[in-house]
Design a protein around this motif. Sequence first.
Motif, mmCIF file in Angstrom:
data_model
loop_
_atom_site.group_PDB
_atom_site.id
_atom_site.type_symbol
_atom_site.label_atom_id
_atom_site.label_comp_id
_atom_site.label_asym_id
_atom_site.label_seq_id
_atom_site.Cartn_x
_atom_site.Cartn_y
_atom_site.Cartn_z
ATOM 1 N N ALA A 1 0.902 -1.157 0.073
ATOM 2 C CA ALA A 1 0.131 0.167 -0.431
ATOM 3 C C ALA A 1 0.595 1.129 0.124
ATOM 4 C CB ALA A 1 -0.580 0.082 1.014
ATOM 5 N N ASP A 2 0.341 2.211 -0.455
ATOM 6 C CA ASP A 2 1.110 3.786 0.102
ATOM 7 C C ASP A 2 1.120 3.819 1.155
ATOM 8 O OD1 ASP A 2 1.660 4.392 -3.866
ATOM 9 O OD2 ASP A 2 0.198 3.520 -3.055
ATOM 10 N N GLY A 3 0.273 3.665 2.043
ATOM 11 C CA GLY A 3 -0.168 4.706 3.215
ATOM 12 C C GLY A 3 -0.881 3.879 3.835
ATOM 13 N N LEU A 4 -0.860 3.563 5.328
ATOM 14 C CA LEU A 4 -1.694 3.458 6.251
ATOM 15 C C LEU A 4 -2.113 4.449 7.513
ATOM 16 C CD1 LEU A 4 1.253 0.384 7.256
ATOM 17 C CD2 LEU A 4 -1.137 -0.263 5.233
ATOM 18 N N VAL A 5 -3.751 4.113 7.897
ATOM 19 C CA VAL A 5 -3.900 5.185 8.436
ATOM 20 C C VAL A 5 -3.905 4.741 9.347
ATOM 21 C CG1 VAL A 5 -5.262 6.589 9.253
ATOM 22 C CG2 VAL A 5 -4.853 6.732 7.372
ATOM 23 N N PHE A 6 -3.893 4.089 11.452
ATOM 24 C CA PHE A 6 -3.989 3.450 12.519
ATOM 25 C C PHE A 6 -4.787 4.169 12.662
ATOM 26 C CE2 PHE A 6 -1.245 1.223 10.600
ATOM 27 C CZ PHE A 6 -0.973 -0.727 10.513
ATOM 28 N N VAL A 7 -5.700 3.219 14.254
ATOM 29 C CA VAL A 7 -6.759 4.281 14.993
ATOM 30 C C VAL A 7 -5.922 4.872 15.981
ATOM 31 C CG1 VAL A 7 -8.863 3.925 13.772
ATOM 32 C CG2 VAL A 7 -7.306 2.218 15.848
ATOM 33 N N SER A 8 -4.991 4.084 16.460
ATOM 34 C CA SER A 8 -4.214 4.165 17.506
ATOM 35 C C SER A 8 -2.746 4.183 17.645
ATOM 36 C CB SER A 8 -4.394 2.945 18.950
ATOM 37 O OG SER A 8 -4.305 1.674 18.144
ATOM 38 N N GLY A 9 -1.861 4.917 18.234
ATOM 39 C CA GLY A 9 -0.411 4.631 18.094
ATOM 40 C C GLY A 9 -0.335 2.898 18.621
ATOM 41 N N VAL A 10 -0.552 2.663 19.566
ATOM 42 C CA VAL A 10 -0.029 1.060 20.511
ATOM 43 C C VAL A 10 -0.357 0.466 18.674
ATOM 44 C CG1 VAL A 10 -2.360 0.660 21.167
ATOM 45 C CG2 VAL A 10 -0.514 -0.613 21.824
ATOM 46 N N PHE A 11 -1.577 0.805 18.570
ATOM 47 C CA PHE A 11 -1.647 -0.947 17.111
ATOM 48 C C PHE A 11 -0.620 -0.463 15.931
ATOM 49 C CE2 PHE A 11 -6.008 -1.632 14.105
ATOM 50 C CZ PHE A 11 -5.076 -3.318 13.857
ATOM 51 N N ARG A 12 -0.427 0.693 15.325
ATOM 52 C CA ARG A 12 0.197 0.435 14.507
ATOM 53 C C ARG A 12 1.359 0.155 15.700
ATOM 54 N NH1 ARG A 12 2.947 6.396 14.946
ATOM 55 N NH2 ARG A 12 3.131 6.111 17.136
ATOM 56 N N ASP A 13 2.573 0.439 16.117
ATOM 57 C CA ASP A 13 3.532 -0.204 16.627
ATOM 58 C C ASP A 13 3.370 -1.953 16.627
ATOM 59 O OD1 ASP A 13 4.035 2.307 16.833
ATOM 60 O OD2 ASP A 13 3.780 2.401 19.617
ATOM 61 N N ARG A 14 2.107 -2.174 16.788
ATOM 62 C CA ARG A 14 1.739 -3.889 16.784
ATOM 63 C C ARG A 14 2.374 -3.713 15.997
ATOM 64 N NH1 ARG A 14 -3.056 -6.147 20.391
ATOM 65 N NH2 ARG A 14 -1.908 -4.674 21.652
ATOM 66 N N ALA A 15 1.723 -3.291 14.551
ATOM 67 C CA ALA A 15 1.642 -3.581 13.185
ATOM 68 C C ALA A 15 2.792 -3.865 12.798
ATOM 69 C CB ALA A 15 0.535 -3.309 12.221
ATOM 70 N N LEU A 16 3.490 -2.935 12.841
ATOM 71 C CA LEU A 16 5.058 -2.494 13.112
ATOM 72 C C LEU A 16 5.798 -3.627 13.188
ATOM 73 C CD1 LEU A 16 7.270 -0.219 11.217
ATOM 74 C CD2 LEU A 16 7.742 0.698 13.017
ATOM 75 N N ALA A 17 5.600 -3.813 14.726
ATOM 76 C CA ALA A 17 6.610 -4.819 15.403
ATOM 77 C C ALA A 17 6.298 -6.067 14.105
ATOM 78 C CB ALA A 17 6.196 -5.576 16.695
ATOM 79 N N ALA A 18 5.514 -6.482 14.187
ATOM 80 C CA ALA A 18 4.721 -7.832 13.306
ATOM 81 C C ALA A 18 5.387 -8.015 11.640
ATOM 82 C CB ALA A 18 2.673 -8.447 13.118
ATOM 83 N N HIS A 19 5.303 -6.742 11.024
ATOM 84 C CA HIS A 19 5.296 -6.252 9.626
ATOM 85 C C HIS A 19 5.875 -5.133 9.173
ATOM 86 C CE1 HIS A 19 1.585 -9.166 9.613
ATOM 87 N NE2 HIS A 19 0.766 -7.434 10.037
#
Length: 405
Positions: free
Chosen positions: A159-177
Amino acid sequence: METPVKRVLYHHRTQGKAVEGVHIRGVTDALRAEGVTVDIISVPGADPYSSPKAMSPTRQARPWMGVINKLPEPLFELVEVLYNLVAGWRLLAYLRQHRDLAFIYERYSLFMFLPTWLARMRGMPMILEVNDSATVERVRPLFFKRLAMAIERWTFRNADGLVFVSGVFRDRALAAHPGMAPAIVTPNAANIDKFTFTQAQRDDARRRYGLEGHVVCGYLGAFVPWHAIDRFVYQIADRLQQEPHLKLLLVGDGSTYPALHAFVEDRGLSERVVLTGRVSHDEVPGLLAAMDMAVLPSAGDYTSPVKLFEFMACGVPPVAPDFEPIREVLDEGRTGWMFPAGDMEAAVASVLKYSRDAESLQRIGANARAYITQHRQWRNNILQLIDFHRAIGRGTSAQTDTRTA
């Protein structure tokens, strides 16, 4: 601000109702208010503007959706994979007809990858709004989790960009991906103009539900295990007799509603615990008008509860669990109060304590409404989205968040 886009496609695979519909309509309406033409491609029969608007997470928008949701998990997930063919065919037909599209904004769904692939092949920017993920605990545990993770990793990276509803969600996704696309954090929102009421409306709502002369603690949303409104009522029930000033106004329905309703009737609490059942979203502001404070007994540890913003927009001070996404938007003692997540006795104690403090209820409620007015209306979200799209186009860093208290 000059709007740099003229047309956006909003693609989603949800049923387009309840909270999902609120979110989709919030983003879409705000974009349209800025002069952007927004087209919507959804599951056939699940347009958020035509699907049932009632606040019921247990009633399907269309009968066939209920049939699919009852499939065994492996078959259900295979249907989700196969839906790529439907989504891809419809998206390709749309792209052939619209040459003026600025970008695709897709509400991410598990196993969905073909729209991102098509966008990439056509050179069309794709921004994913991430509300779900294979990395989080879900109501329906994944059967093909490794496949879901692999598809999600590819999609988040392409994707060109991602929009997350919370910082902890973004950080969790970044750690996995690792290596995923640039991301921003955009909590949910509410429009002040839809949550403004007169004193006459407040008086009418309180009279209709027998709330006059009482401090009213409200709840708005799904009656489901993970929101724990049933557990809250069970916990506070024995205390209500010693708190004659307090009544509860609980709005919505769901899987835990029948048992809770029976409990309230059996205990003779129907005068103290008012259960409205399922209502249309258009009725929500009037019901919020009757509340002096609100409780959110529980929530997901990565989610951004829409109801929290609606409470605050209406000037109703919330009592909420201290999950990280809630700490990102709630300022303790200024725009609401928090209790240790999972501690239902602490939730009850907080409600009882603040229900006795009329001055604090008014002051915190006013502060909460001011915060939503200035920072957390849907227009704030889409202006950030437009800036994000522009940053992506320039190839600049867009790793930002919107934590403002």
